[in-house]
Design a protein around this motif. Structure first.
Motif, PDB file in Angstrom:
ATOM      1  N   GLY A  48       3.476 -10.348 -13.645  1.00  0.00           N
ATOM      2  CA  GLY A  48       3.849  -9.784 -14.974  1.00  0.00           C
ATOM      3  C   GLY A  48       3.847  -8.294 -15.035  1.00  0.00           C
ATOM      4  N   LEU A  49       3.863  -7.710 -13.703  1.00  0.00           N
ATOM      5  CA  LEU A  49       3.983  -6.269 -13.581  1.00  0.00           C
ATOM      6  C   LEU A  49       5.150  -5.550 -13.679  1.00  0.00           C
ATOM      7  CD1 LEU A  49       0.910  -6.296 -10.891  1.00  0.00           C
ATOM      8  CD2 LEU A  49       0.676  -5.752 -13.216  1.00  0.00           C
ATOM      9  N   PRO A  50       5.125  -4.199 -14.057  1.00  0.00           N
ATOM     10  CA  PRO A  50       6.375  -3.524 -13.859  1.00  0.00           C
ATOM     11  C   PRO A  50       7.142  -3.764 -12.534  1.00  0.00           C
ATOM     12  CG  PRO A  50       4.636  -2.192 -14.869  1.00  0.00           C
ATOM     13  CD  PRO A  50       4.146  -3.429 -14.205  1.00  0.00           C
ATOM     14  N   ARG A  51       8.319  -3.574 -12.432  1.00  0.00           N
ATOM     15  CA  ARG A  51       9.152  -3.576 -11.344  1.00  0.00           C
ATOM     16  C   ARG A  51       8.709  -2.687 -10.407  1.00  0.00           C
ATOM     17  NH1 ARG A  51      13.929  -1.618  -9.364  1.00  0.00           N
ATOM     18  NH2 ARG A  51      15.244  -3.320  -8.185  1.00  0.00           N
ATOM     19  N   LEU A  52       8.624  -3.126  -9.157  1.00  0.00           N
ATOM     20  CA  LEU A  52       8.044  -2.355  -7.852  1.00  0.00           C
ATOM     21  C   LEU A  52       9.490  -1.932  -7.169  1.00  0.00           C
ATOM     22  CD1 LEU A  52       5.968  -1.200  -6.476  1.00  0.00           C
ATOM     23  CD2 LEU A  52       5.783  -3.286  -5.104  1.00  0.00           C
ATOM     24  N   ASP A  53       9.793  -0.657  -7.060  1.00  0.00           N
ATOM     25  CA  ASP A  53      10.709  -0.315  -6.270  1.00  0.00           C
ATOM     26  C   ASP A  53      10.440  -0.149  -4.765  1.00  0.00           C
ATOM     27  OD1 ASP A  53      12.794  -0.069  -8.166  1.00  0.00           O
ATOM     28  OD2 ASP A  53      12.143   1.717  -9.047  1.00  0.00           O
ATOM     29  N   VAL A  54      11.221  -0.717  -3.911  1.00  0.00           N
ATOM     30  CA  VAL A  54      10.712  -0.463  -2.707  1.00  0.00           C
ATOM     31  C   VAL A  54      12.127  -0.049  -1.654  1.00  0.00           C
ATOM     32  CG1 VAL A  54       8.867  -2.327  -2.811  1.00  0.00           C
ATOM     33  CG2 VAL A  54      11.267  -2.861  -2.084  1.00  0.00           C
ATOM     34  N   PRO A  55      12.086   0.689  -0.674  1.00  0.00           N
ATOM     35  CA  PRO A  55      13.088   0.935   0.341  1.00  0.00           C
ATOM     36  C   PRO A  55      13.740  -0.104   0.643  1.00  0.00           C
ATOM     37  CG  PRO A  55      11.012   1.450   1.526  1.00  0.00           C
ATOM     38  CD  PRO A  55      10.473   1.056  -0.065  1.00  0.00           C
ATOM     39  N   THR A  56      15.152  -0.091   0.821  1.00  0.00           N
ATOM     40  CA  THR A  56      15.800  -0.797   1.541  1.00  0.00           C
ATOM     41  C   THR A  56      15.723  -0.779   3.106  1.00  0.00           C
ATOM     42  OG1 THR A  56      17.324  -0.851  -0.407  1.00  0.00           O
ATOM     43  CG2 THR A  56      18.419  -1.712   1.593  1.00  0.00           C
ATOM     44  N   VAL A  93       9.573  -6.459   7.973  1.00  0.00           N
ATOM     45  CA  VAL A  93       9.256  -5.361   7.016  1.00  0.00           C
ATOM     46  C   VAL A  93       9.852  -5.877   5.946  1.00  0.00           C
ATOM     47  CG1 VAL A  93       9.051  -3.159   6.553  1.00  0.00           C
ATOM     48  CG2 VAL A  93       8.826  -3.965   8.840  1.00  0.00           C
ATOM     49  N   ARG A  94      11.220  -6.234   5.792  1.00  0.00           N
ATOM     50  CA  ARG A  94      11.981  -6.353   4.833  1.00  0.00           C
ATOM     51  C   ARG A  94      11.347  -7.449   3.755  1.00  0.00           C
ATOM     52  NH1 ARG A  94      18.650  -7.355   4.943  1.00  0.00           N
ATOM     53  NH2 ARG A  94      17.708  -9.397   5.639  1.00  0.00           N
ATOM     54  N   MET A  95      11.064  -8.567   4.787  1.00  0.00           N
ATOM     55  CA  MET A  95      10.588  -9.737   4.165  1.00  0.00           C
ATOM     56  C   MET A  95       9.325  -9.307   3.489  1.00  0.00           C
ATOM     57  SD  MET A  95       9.128 -13.451   5.489  1.00  0.00           S
ATOM     58  CE  MET A  95      10.722 -14.355   5.636  1.00  0.00           C
ATOM     59  N   GLU A  96       8.203  -8.924   3.964  1.00  0.00           N
ATOM     60  CA  GLU A  96       7.028  -8.026   3.534  1.00  0.00           C
ATOM     61  C   GLU A  96       7.095  -7.501   2.176  1.00  0.00           C
ATOM     62  OE1 GLU A  96       5.592  -6.147   7.059  1.00  0.00           O
ATOM     63  OE2 GLU A  96       5.446  -8.057   8.088  1.00  0.00           O
ATOM     64  N   LEU A  97       8.287  -6.673   2.098  1.00  0.00           N
ATOM     65  CA  LEU A  97       8.186  -5.705   1.170  1.00  0.00           C
ATOM     66  C   LEU A  97       9.100  -6.831  -0.156  1.00  0.00           C
ATOM     67  CD1 LEU A  97      10.095  -2.628   2.351  1.00  0.00           C
ATOM     68  CD2 LEU A  97       7.649  -2.872   1.617  1.00  0.00           C
ATOM     69  N   ALA A 139       2.244   1.198  -5.263  1.00  0.00           N
ATOM     70  CA  ALA A 139       3.842   1.546  -5.233  1.00  0.00           C
ATOM     71  C   ALA A 139       3.763   3.017  -4.522  1.00  0.00           C
ATOM     72  CB  ALA A 139       4.222   2.079  -6.415  1.00  0.00           C
ATOM     73  N   GLU A 140       2.684   3.633  -4.628  1.00  0.00           N
ATOM     74  CA  GLU A 140       2.573   5.136  -3.836  1.00  0.00           C
ATOM     75  C   GLU A 140       2.297   4.902  -2.468  1.00  0.00           C
ATOM     76  OE1 GLU A 140      -0.864   6.977  -5.895  1.00  0.00           O
ATOM     77  OE2 GLU A 140       0.027   6.718  -7.826  1.00  0.00           O
ATOM     78  N   GLY A 141       1.950   3.618  -2.039  1.00  0.00           N
ATOM     79  CA  GLY A 141       1.374   3.352  -0.887  1.00  0.00           C
ATOM     80  C   GLY A 141       2.606   2.702   0.037  1.00  0.00           C
ATOM     81  N   VAL A 142       3.674   2.312  -0.561  1.00  0.00           N
ATOM     82  CA  VAL A 142       4.596   1.542   0.169  1.00  0.00           C
ATOM     83  C   VAL A 142       5.288   2.129   1.229  1.00  0.00           C
ATOM     84  CG1 VAL A 142       7.137   0.483  -0.238  1.00  0.00           C
ATOM     85  CG2 VAL A 142       5.228   0.053  -1.623  1.00  0.00           C
ATOM     86  N   ALA A 143       5.650   3.538   1.181  1.00  0.00           N
ATOM     87  CA  ALA A 143       6.166   4.463   2.105  1.00  0.00           C
ATOM     88  C   ALA A 143       5.400   4.398   3.250  1.00  0.00           C
ATOM     89  CB  ALA A 143       6.583   5.624   1.852  1.00  0.00           C
ATOM     90  N   GLY A 144       4.061   4.639   3.036  1.00  0.00           N
ATOM     91  CA  GLY A 144       3.218   4.720   4.203  1.00  0.00           C
ATOM     92  C   GLY A 144       3.014   3.349   4.873  1.00  0.00           C
ATOM     93  N   TYR A 145       3.229   2.423   4.160  1.00  0.00           N
ATOM     94  CA  TYR A 145       2.956   0.915   4.689  1.00  0.00           C
ATOM     95  C   TYR A 145       4.081   0.627   5.582  1.00  0.00           C
ATOM     96  CZ  TYR A 145       3.258  -4.131   5.325  1.00  0.00           C
ATOM     97  OH  TYR A 145       3.454  -5.448   5.679  1.00  0.00           O
ATOM     98  N   VAL A 146       5.569   1.063   5.030  1.00  0.00           N
ATOM     99  CA  VAL A 146       6.580   0.987   5.993  1.00  0.00           C
ATOM    100  C   VAL A 146       6.587   1.890   7.121  1.00  0.00           C
ATOM    101  CG1 VAL A 146       9.201   1.240   6.092  1.00  0.00           C
ATOM    102  CG2 VAL A 146       8.172   0.582   4.148  1.00  0.00           C
ATOM    103  N   ALA A 147       6.103   2.810   7.130  1.00  0.00           N
ATOM    104  CA  ALA A 147       5.823   3.802   8.475  1.00  0.00           C
ATOM    105  C   ALA A 147       4.853   3.247   9.282  1.00  0.00           C
ATOM    106  CB  ALA A 147       5.341   5.198   7.814  1.00  0.00           C
TER     107      ALA A 147
END
Length: 181
Positions: free
Chosen positions: A100-108, A85-89, A65-73
Protein backbone atom coordinates in the motif's frame (compact mmCIF):
# COMPACT_ATOMS: atom_id res chain seq x y z
CA UNK A 1 -4.00 11.59 6.04
CA UNK A 2 -5.87 10.12 8.98
CA UNK A 3 -7.10 7.29 6.74
CA UNK A 4 -3.48 6.45 5.90
CA UNK A 5 -2.55 6.39 9.58
CA UNK A 6 -5.52 4.13 10.30
CA UNK A 7 -4.41 1.74 7.53
CA UNK A 8 -0.91 1.65 9.04
CA UNK A 9 -2.30 0.99 12.54
CA UNK A 10 -4.49 -1.83 11.23
CA UNK A 11 -1.65 -3.42 9.26
CA UNK A 12 -3.16 -2.87 5.81
CA UNK A 13 -0.32 -0.56 4.83
CA UNK A 14 3.33 -0.29 5.83
CA UNK A 15 4.50 2.92 7.44
CA UNK A 16 6.90 4.31 4.84
CA UNK A 17 8.78 6.23 7.54
CA UNK A 18 9.27 3.35 9.99
CA UNK A 19 9.30 0.18 7.87
CA UNK A 20 12.50 -1.33 6.53
CA UNK A 21 13.25 -3.57 3.56
CA UNK A 22 12.91 -6.90 5.44
CA UNK A 23 9.33 -6.04 6.41
CA UNK A 24 8.50 -5.15 2.82
CA UNK A 25 10.04 -8.38 1.52
CA UNK A 26 8.18 -10.45 4.11
CA UNK A 27 4.89 -8.79 3.27
CA UNK A 28 5.46 -9.62 -0.41
CA UNK A 29 6.09 -13.30 0.38
CA UNK A 30 3.23 -13.57 2.86
CA UNK A 31 0.84 -12.05 0.33
CA UNK A 32 1.81 -14.51 -2.39
CA UNK A 33 1.83 -17.52 -0.08
CA UNK A 34 -1.68 -16.64 1.11
CA UNK A 35 -2.78 -16.11 -2.48
CA UNK A 36 -1.64 -19.62 -3.39
CA UNK A 37 1.17 -18.69 -5.75
CA UNK A 38 2.79 -21.77 -7.29
CA UNK A 39 5.75 -23.18 -5.32
CA UNK A 40 8.14 -22.81 -8.29
CA UNK A 41 7.21 -19.17 -8.64
CA UNK A 42 7.64 -18.59 -4.91
CA UNK A 43 11.06 -20.23 -5.04
CA UNK A 44 12.10 -17.93 -7.89
CA UNK A 45 10.83 -14.88 -6.04
CA UNK A 46 12.78 -15.91 -2.95
CA UNK A 47 15.91 -15.87 -5.12
CA UNK A 48 14.95 -12.43 -6.39
CA UNK A 49 14.33 -11.19 -2.86
CA UNK A 50 17.75 -12.52 -1.83
CA UNK A 51 19.40 -10.28 -4.45
CA UNK A 52 17.33 -7.31 -3.33
CA UNK A 53 18.08 -8.04 0.33
CA UNK A 54 21.82 -8.26 -0.33
CA UNK A 55 21.68 -4.66 -1.51
CA UNK A 56 18.91 -3.04 0.49
CA UNK A 57 19.53 -5.04 3.73
CA UNK A 58 17.79 -2.96 6.39
CA UNK A 59 17.24 0.17 4.30
CA UNK A 60 14.22 2.20 5.39
CA UNK A 61 11.43 1.74 2.86
CA UNK A 62 11.28 5.49 2.31
CA UNK A 63 14.89 5.45 1.07
CA UNK A 64 14.68 2.49 -1.30
CA UNK A 65 13.64 4.63 -4.27
CA UNK A 66 16.90 6.56 -3.96
CA UNK A 67 18.88 3.32 -4.08
CA UNK A 68 17.31 1.74 -7.16
CA UNK A 69 19.84 3.19 -9.63
CA UNK A 70 22.69 1.94 -7.45
CA UNK A 71 21.07 -1.48 -7.27
CA UNK A 72 20.81 -1.70 -11.06
CA UNK A 73 24.44 -0.58 -11.45
CA UNK A 74 25.57 -3.22 -8.96
CA UNK A 75 23.65 -6.00 -10.71
CA UNK A 76 25.17 -4.93 -14.04
CA UNK A 77 28.66 -5.10 -12.52
CA UNK A 78 27.76 -8.59 -11.32
CA UNK A 79 26.91 -9.44 -14.95
CA UNK A 80 23.30 -10.26 -14.08
CA UNK A 81 21.14 -10.90 -17.12
CA UNK A 82 18.95 -7.92 -18.06
CA UNK A 83 15.84 -10.10 -17.77
CA UNK A 84 16.82 -10.98 -14.19
CA UNK A 85 17.30 -7.35 -13.24
CA UNK A 86 14.00 -6.45 -14.86
CA UNK A 87 12.25 -9.17 -12.85
CA UNK A 88 13.91 -8.00 -9.64
CA UNK A 89 12.68 -4.45 -10.23
CA UNK A 90 9.19 -5.75 -11.02
CA UNK A 91 9.14 -7.63 -7.71
CA UNK A 92 10.31 -4.50 -5.92
CA UNK A 93 7.51 -2.46 -7.51
CA UNK A 94 4.97 -5.14 -6.69
CA UNK A 95 6.15 -5.26 -3.08
CA UNK A 96 5.45 -1.53 -2.82
CA UNK A 97 1.99 -1.99 -4.30
CA UNK A 98 1.13 -4.91 -2.00
CA UNK A 99 2.24 -2.89 1.03
CA UNK A 100 0.00 0.00 0.00
CA UNK A 101 2.95 2.31 -0.54
CA UNK A 102 3.23 5.05 -3.16
CA UNK A 103 4.11 3.89 -6.66
CA UNK A 104 7.81 3.18 -7.08
CA UNK A 105 9.35 4.41 -10.32
CA UNK A 106 12.09 2.14 -11.61
CA UNK A 107 14.13 2.32 -14.80
CA UNK A 108 13.04 0.27 -17.78
CA UNK A 109 15.53 -2.49 -18.50
CA UNK A 110 15.71 -3.49 -22.15
CA UNK A 111 15.87 -7.24 -22.71
CA UNK A 112 17.11 -8.76 -25.94
CA UNK A 113 16.67 -12.47 -25.58
CA UNK A 114 15.79 -13.57 -29.07
CA UNK A 115 15.58 -17.32 -29.18
CA UNK A 116 17.92 -19.18 -31.48
CA UNK A 117 18.55 -22.77 -32.41
CA UNK A 118 15.23 -24.08 -33.64
CA UNK A 119 14.97 -27.74 -34.58
CA UNK A 120 14.25 -29.15 -38.01
CA UNK A 121 12.08 -32.23 -38.62
CA UNK A 122 15.19 -34.40 -39.06
CA UNK A 123 16.49 -33.25 -35.67
CA UNK A 124 13.23 -34.19 -33.96
CA UNK A 125 13.20 -37.57 -35.71
CA UNK A 126 16.68 -38.31 -34.34
CA UNK A 127 15.65 -37.23 -30.84
CA UNK A 128 12.38 -39.17 -30.91
CA UNK A 129 14.00 -42.43 -31.96
CA UNK A 130 16.01 -42.43 -28.72
CA UNK A 131 12.98 -41.85 -26.50
CA UNK A 132 10.62 -44.41 -24.99
CA UNK A 133 7.50 -44.78 -27.14
CA UNK A 134 5.14 -42.98 -24.69
CA UNK A 135 7.27 -39.80 -24.84
CA UNK A 136 7.50 -39.53 -28.61
CA UNK A 137 4.08 -37.87 -29.10
CA UNK A 138 5.00 -35.28 -26.46
CA UNK A 139 8.10 -34.30 -28.43
CA UNK A 140 6.19 -34.09 -31.71
CA UNK A 141 3.37 -32.01 -30.21
CA UNK A 142 5.95 -29.67 -28.69
CA UNK A 143 7.74 -29.38 -32.02
CA UNK A 144 4.62 -28.57 -34.02
CA UNK A 145 2.89 -26.34 -31.48
CA UNK A 146 5.66 -24.74 -29.42
CA UNK A 147 3.65 -25.55 -26.30
CA UNK A 148 5.29 -26.03 -22.93
CA UNK A 149 5.95 -29.49 -21.52
CA UNK A 150 3.36 -29.17 -18.76
CA UNK A 151 0.73 -27.91 -21.19
CA UNK A 152 1.20 -31.02 -23.29
CA UNK A 153 1.37 -33.45 -20.39
CA UNK A 154 -1.86 -32.05 -18.93
CA UNK A 155 -3.83 -32.63 -22.14
CA UNK A 156 -6.93 -34.82 -21.93
CA UNK A 157 -8.77 -36.61 -24.72
CA UNK A 158 -11.56 -34.05 -24.32
CA UNK A 159 -9.04 -31.44 -25.56
CA UNK A 160 -8.49 -33.31 -28.84
CA UNK A 161 -10.80 -33.05 -31.84
CA UNK A 162 -9.61 -35.67 -34.34
CA UNK A 163 -12.21 -34.69 -36.97
CA UNK A 164 -11.14 -31.05 -36.96
CA UNK A 165 -7.49 -31.97 -36.48
CA UNK A 166 -7.13 -29.69 -33.46
CA UNK A 167 -5.87 -29.84 -29.92
CA UNK A 168 -7.10 -27.17 -27.53
CA UNK A 169 -5.60 -25.56 -24.46
CA UNK A 170 -8.43 -23.92 -22.58
CA UNK A 171 -8.22 -20.43 -21.07
CA UNK A 172 -6.72 -20.63 -17.61
CA UNK A 173 -4.70 -23.77 -18.38
CA UNK A 174 -1.72 -21.97 -19.89
CA UNK A 175 1.04 -19.87 -18.39
CA UNK A 176 -0.45 -16.72 -19.91
CA UNK A 177 -4.01 -17.72 -19.04
CA UNK A 178 -5.08 -17.49 -22.69
CA UNK A 179 -6.41 -20.49 -24.55
CA UNK A 180 -4.82 -21.84 -27.73
CA UNK A 181 -5.74 -24.22 -30.54
Amino acid sequence: MEALRADVRQGRRLDIEAARWPQLAQRFLTHHEAKGTRPRTLARWKQVLAHLTAYFASTPVGEIAEGVAGYVARRRRQKAAPASVRMELAVLKQAYRIAGLPRLDVPTIQVKNVRKGFLEVADVERIAEHLPEPLRPVVWIAFYTGWRKQEIINLRWADVDLRAGTVRLWPGETKSGAGRV
